[in-house]
Design a protein around this motif. Structure first.
Motif, PDB file in Angstrom:
ATOM      1  N   CYS A  64       0.586  -1.457  -0.259  1.00  0.00           N
ATOM      2  CA  CYS A  64      -0.324   0.413   0.149  1.00  0.00           C
ATOM      3  C   CYS A  64       1.155   1.626  -0.291  1.00  0.00           C
ATOM      4  O   CYS A  64       1.835   1.547   1.491  1.00  0.00           O
ATOM      5  CB  CYS A  64      -1.111  -0.008   1.363  1.00  0.00           C
ATOM      6  SG  CYS A  64      -2.186   2.084   1.313  1.00  0.00           S
ATOM      7  N   PRO A  65       0.339   1.948  -0.819  1.00  0.00           N
ATOM      8  CA  PRO A  65       1.909   3.432  -1.157  1.00  0.00           C
ATOM      9  C   PRO A  65       0.644   4.452  -0.029  1.00  0.00           C
ATOM     10  O   PRO A  65       1.853   5.186   0.116  1.00  0.00           O
ATOM     11  CB  PRO A  65       0.918   3.397  -2.253  1.00  0.00           C
ATOM     12  CG  PRO A  65      -0.373   3.214  -3.416  1.00  0.00           C
ATOM     13  CD  PRO A  65      -0.249   1.858  -2.284  1.00  0.00           C
ATOM     14  N   ALA A 105      -7.565   6.220   4.814  1.00  0.00           N
ATOM     15  CA  ALA A 105      -6.447   4.866   5.038  1.00  0.00           C
ATOM     16  C   ALA A 105      -6.050   5.189   6.953  1.00  0.00           C
ATOM     17  O   ALA A 105      -4.769   5.786   7.245  1.00  0.00           O
ATOM     18  CB  ALA A 105      -5.755   6.200   4.680  1.00  0.00           C
ATOM     19  N   THR A 135     -14.786   1.529   2.880  1.00  0.00           N
ATOM     20  CA  THR A 135     -13.680   0.937   3.531  1.00  0.00           C
ATOM     21  C   THR A 135     -12.601   1.856   4.678  1.00  0.00           C
ATOM     22  O   THR A 135     -11.982   3.093   4.185  1.00  0.00           O
ATOM     23  CB  THR A 135     -13.273   0.128   2.451  1.00  0.00           C
ATOM     24  OG1 THR A 135     -11.794  -0.629   2.985  1.00  0.00           O
ATOM     25  CG2 THR A 135     -12.075   1.173   1.801  1.00  0.00           C
ATOM     26  N   ALA A 136     -12.622   1.206   5.399  1.00  0.00           N
ATOM     27  CA  ALA A 136     -12.212   1.885   6.539  1.00  0.00           C
ATOM     28  C   ALA A 136     -11.625   1.681   8.199  1.00  0.00           C
ATOM     29  O   ALA A 136     -11.053   1.943   8.633  1.00  0.00           O
ATOM     30  CB  ALA A 136     -12.840   3.396   7.443  1.00  0.00           C
ATOM     31  N   ASP A 160      -6.741  -9.872   1.625  1.00  0.00           N
ATOM     32  CA  ASP A 160      -5.563  -9.374   0.950  1.00  0.00           C
ATOM     33  C   ASP A 160      -5.220 -11.313   0.287  1.00  0.00           C
ATOM     34  O   ASP A 160      -4.603 -11.014  -0.056  1.00  0.00           O
ATOM     35  CB  ASP A 160      -4.931  -8.854   2.006  1.00  0.00           C
ATOM     36  CG  ASP A 160      -5.356  -7.180   1.814  1.00  0.00           C
ATOM     37  OD1 ASP A 160      -6.085  -6.919   0.909  1.00  0.00           O
ATOM     38  OD2 ASP A 160      -5.088  -6.528   3.155  1.00  0.00           O
ATOM     39  N   ARG A 173      -1.690  -5.726  11.951  1.00  0.00           N
ATOM     40  CA  ARG A 173      -2.226  -6.097  12.632  1.00  0.00           C
ATOM     41  C   ARG A 173      -3.111  -7.663  11.767  1.00  0.00           C
ATOM     42  O   ARG A 173      -2.346  -8.257  11.177  1.00  0.00           O
ATOM     43  CB  ARG A 173      -4.447  -5.738  12.084  1.00  0.00           C
ATOM     44  CG  ARG A 173      -4.235  -5.382  10.977  1.00  0.00           C
ATOM     45  CD  ARG A 173      -5.250  -4.814  10.508  1.00  0.00           C
ATOM     46  NE  ARG A 173      -5.516  -4.154   8.877  1.00  0.00           N
ATOM     47  CZ  ARG A 173      -6.650  -3.075   8.638  1.00  0.00           C
ATOM     48  NH1 ARG A 173      -7.133  -2.948   9.321  1.00  0.00           N
ATOM     49  NH2 ARG A 173      -6.245  -2.891   7.328  1.00  0.00           N
ATOM     50  N   ILE A 197      -6.056  -9.560  -3.369  1.00  0.00           N
ATOM     51  CA  ILE A 197      -5.103  -9.483  -3.647  1.00  0.00           C
ATOM     52  C   ILE A 197      -3.908 -10.557  -4.830  1.00  0.00           C
ATOM     53  O   ILE A 197      -3.364 -11.380  -3.556  1.00  0.00           O
ATOM     54  CB  ILE A 197      -3.719  -8.047  -3.633  1.00  0.00           C
ATOM     55  CG1 ILE A 197      -4.916  -7.388  -2.703  1.00  0.00           C
ATOM     56  CG2 ILE A 197      -2.302  -7.820  -4.219  1.00  0.00           C
ATOM     57  CD1 ILE A 197      -3.597  -5.793  -2.016  1.00  0.00           C
ATOM     58  N   ASN A 227      -7.860  -8.257  -6.726  1.00  0.00           N
ATOM     59  CA  ASN A 227      -7.344  -7.042  -6.838  1.00  0.00           C
ATOM     60  C   ASN A 227      -5.685  -7.536  -7.503  1.00  0.00           C
ATOM     61  O   ASN A 227      -5.425  -8.952  -7.381  1.00  0.00           O
ATOM     62  CB  ASN A 227      -6.601  -6.153  -6.561  1.00  0.00           C
ATOM     63  CG  ASN A 227      -7.700  -5.428  -5.349  1.00  0.00           C
ATOM     64  OD1 ASN A 227      -8.349  -4.541  -5.500  1.00  0.00           O
ATOM     65  ND2 ASN A 227      -8.243  -5.967  -4.443  1.00  0.00           N
ATOM     66  N   ALA A 228      -5.526  -6.819  -8.727  1.00  0.00           N
ATOM     67  CA  ALA A 228      -3.689  -7.427  -9.261  1.00  0.00           C
ATOM     68  C   ALA A 228      -2.946  -6.457  -8.843  1.00  0.00           C
ATOM     69  O   ALA A 228      -2.670  -5.572  -8.589  1.00  0.00           O
ATOM     70  CB  ALA A 228      -4.098  -7.956 -10.500  1.00  0.00           C
ATOM     71  N   LEU A 229      -1.996  -6.746  -8.343  1.00  0.00           N
ATOM     72  CA  LEU A 229      -0.983  -6.137  -7.204  1.00  0.00           C
ATOM     73  C   LEU A 229      -0.375  -4.994  -8.337  1.00  0.00           C
ATOM     74  O   LEU A 229      -0.535  -4.579  -8.910  1.00  0.00           O
ATOM     75  CB  LEU A 229       0.473  -6.471  -7.147  1.00  0.00           C
ATOM     76  CG  LEU A 229       0.984  -5.645  -6.049  1.00  0.00           C
ATOM     77  CD1 LEU A 229       1.148  -5.069  -4.986  1.00  0.00           C
ATOM     78  CD2 LEU A 229       2.598  -6.289  -5.922  1.00  0.00           C
ATOM     79  N   VAL A 232       3.575  -0.099  -6.258  1.00  0.00           N
ATOM     80  CA  VAL A 232       4.079   1.083  -6.438  1.00  0.00           C
ATOM     81  C   VAL A 232       5.216   1.085  -6.154  1.00  0.00           C
ATOM     82  O   VAL A 232       5.790   0.337  -5.177  1.00  0.00           O
ATOM     83  CB  VAL A 232       2.554   1.414  -5.350  1.00  0.00           C
ATOM     84  CG1 VAL A 232       3.366   3.339  -5.207  1.00  0.00           C
ATOM     85  CG2 VAL A 232       0.921   1.663  -5.705  1.00  0.00           C
ATOM     86  N   LEU A 296      -7.990   4.566  -5.625  1.00  0.00           N
ATOM     87  CA  LEU A 296      -7.986   5.200  -4.457  1.00  0.00           C
ATOM     88  C   LEU A 296      -7.114   5.984  -5.097  1.00  0.00           C
ATOM     89  O   LEU A 296      -7.249   7.731  -4.869  1.00  0.00           O
ATOM     90  CB  LEU A 296      -7.481   4.634  -3.117  1.00  0.00           C
ATOM     91  CG  LEU A 296      -8.385   3.626  -3.340  1.00  0.00           C
ATOM     92  CD1 LEU A 296      -8.613   2.710  -1.813  1.00  0.00           C
ATOM     93  CD2 LEU A 296      -9.865   4.818  -2.223  1.00  0.00           C
TER      94      LEU A 296
END
Ligand code: SAM
Ligand code: DTB
Ligand code: SF4
Length: 325
Positions: A64-65, A105, A135-136, A160, A173, A197, A227-229, A232, A296
């Motif tokens: 995650c960026p 985020a 989503t939070a 994930d 987490r 992902i 999701n595909a990664l 970043v 996002l």
């Protein structure tokens, strides 16, 4: 009326791993059978995304960026105001979206003015006639209930990856905490959006294992983003090689077979796919895409090219169905 497709919650890892590596033509044939029975008319839902609180997140999710642990270009930004968010939701609705997803985020939802604004955003999005998704991060029972009262359609919280690969991706987490968050969302009567992902160095068994956790939830999550990664720069996964698009096709197809009535969303990573690979994903059973020029913090195909994509595939977006009715 066509017969309901059987929904199972007892898939074994072996069965899922076998499906993932079955001959592609057989896999597509099976997925098509399930998809056409469960989604007559081949409709695709368009969902638009907006980041309300961007960057500066205390979690260390390796992909995650927005994590403050990484050195991507994304830095902490002030929250967007309610009006700005609803203006964007209106534009999304006018462009044909059915669902508006808002991201924070955060490690977990915070009480106070920001949460009150979140509730106002949910009410406003619902008033525009759109489904609302938030989503939070983690939440409490009472926050889940207040979101339900505000009219929230869905809460997105992804697994994930597999339980086995998880510690290589996130240390701040646990997998168990994720499952508990999903439970709280369900308890409050909000639908679940939960997926993952691929392309984060996981094995085929990891992919099967993540799908097994999802498919063994009873009921299945109503929405399953695959999701595909997006690798970043500045994140620990920046050098991960791009996946073979057919691996995404396989993942979508198996998700469709395991969870016949869930919306399987072809999510991040579509910019890495050519038109034909995206059409194969639709054929494999994806019945939603993210629609709009950005996800996002990263980019997404342009609205015009997605309209052309759906037209080339000969599938209707939900808004076209409404217009034709
Ligand atoms: N902070 C909240 C959380 O983690 O649940 C909400 C936002 S978070 C960005 C939502 C999801 O986006 C993540 O769970 C992950 O699956 C997906 N995601 C984030 N960065 C990604 C990337 N670079 N490539 C693919 N998917 C990504
Ligand atoms: C999901 O599974 N994918 C979306 C949505 N749920 C929130 C987010 C993708 C984010 C991709 C990276 C970015 O744009 O920051
Ligand atoms: Fe934070 Fe969510 Fe990104 Fe993880 S995925 S770093 S929790 S914004």
């Amino acid at each position: 009326m066509s017969e309901r497709v059987e929904q199972r919650h007892d898939w074994s890892l072996e069965e899922i791993a076998d499906l993932l590596q079955s001959p592609l033509m057989d896999l597509l044939w099976s997925a098509q059978g399930v998809h056409r029975a469960a989604n007559p008319g081949y409709k695709v839902q368009l969902a638009s995304l907006l980041s309300v609180k961007t960057g500066g997140c205390e979690e260390d999710c390796a992909y995650c960026p927005q994590s403050m642990h990484h050195s991507s270009d994304v830095t902490g930004q002030p929250d967007l105001e309610v009006k700005a968010v609803l203006d964007r939701a209106r534009i999304a609705a006018e462009a044909g979206a059915d669902r508006f997803c808002m991201g924070w985020a955060w490690r977990e939802i915070r009480e106070g003015p920001a949460f009150e604004s979140m509730l106002a955003m949910v009410r406003g999005v619902r008033d525009l006639g759109l489904e609302a998704c938030v989503t939070a991060g983690m939440l409490t029972d009472s926050q889940a209930e207040r979101l339900a009262e505000a009219g929230l359609t869905a809460y997105n919280h992804n697994l994930d990856t597999s339980p086995e690969h998880y510690d290589n991706i996130i240390t701040t987490r646990t997998y168990q905490e994720r499952l508990e968050t999903l439970q709280k969302v369900r308890q409050a009567g909000v639908t679940l959006c939960c997926g993952g992902i691929i392309g984060m160095g996981e094995s085929l068994r990891d992919r099967a294992s993540m799908l097994q956790v999802l498919a063994c939830l009873d009921p299945h999550p109503e929405s399953v983003p695959i999701n595909a990664l997006v690798a970043v720069e500045g994140t620990p996964l920046e050098t991960q090689p791009t996946i073979d698009p057919l691996e995404l096709v396989r993942m979508v197809a198996v998700a469709r077979i395991l969870m016949p009535y869930s919306r399987v969303r072809l999510s991040a990573g579509r910019e890495q796919l050519n038109r034909e690979a995206q059409i194969l994903c639709l054929q494999a059973g994806a019945d939603s895409i993210f629609y709009g020029d950005s996800l996002l913090t990263t980019s997404n195909p342009a609205v015009e090219s997605d309209r052309a994509l759906l037209a080339a595939a000969g599938v209707q977006a939900s808004w076209q169905e409404r217009a034709a009715a």
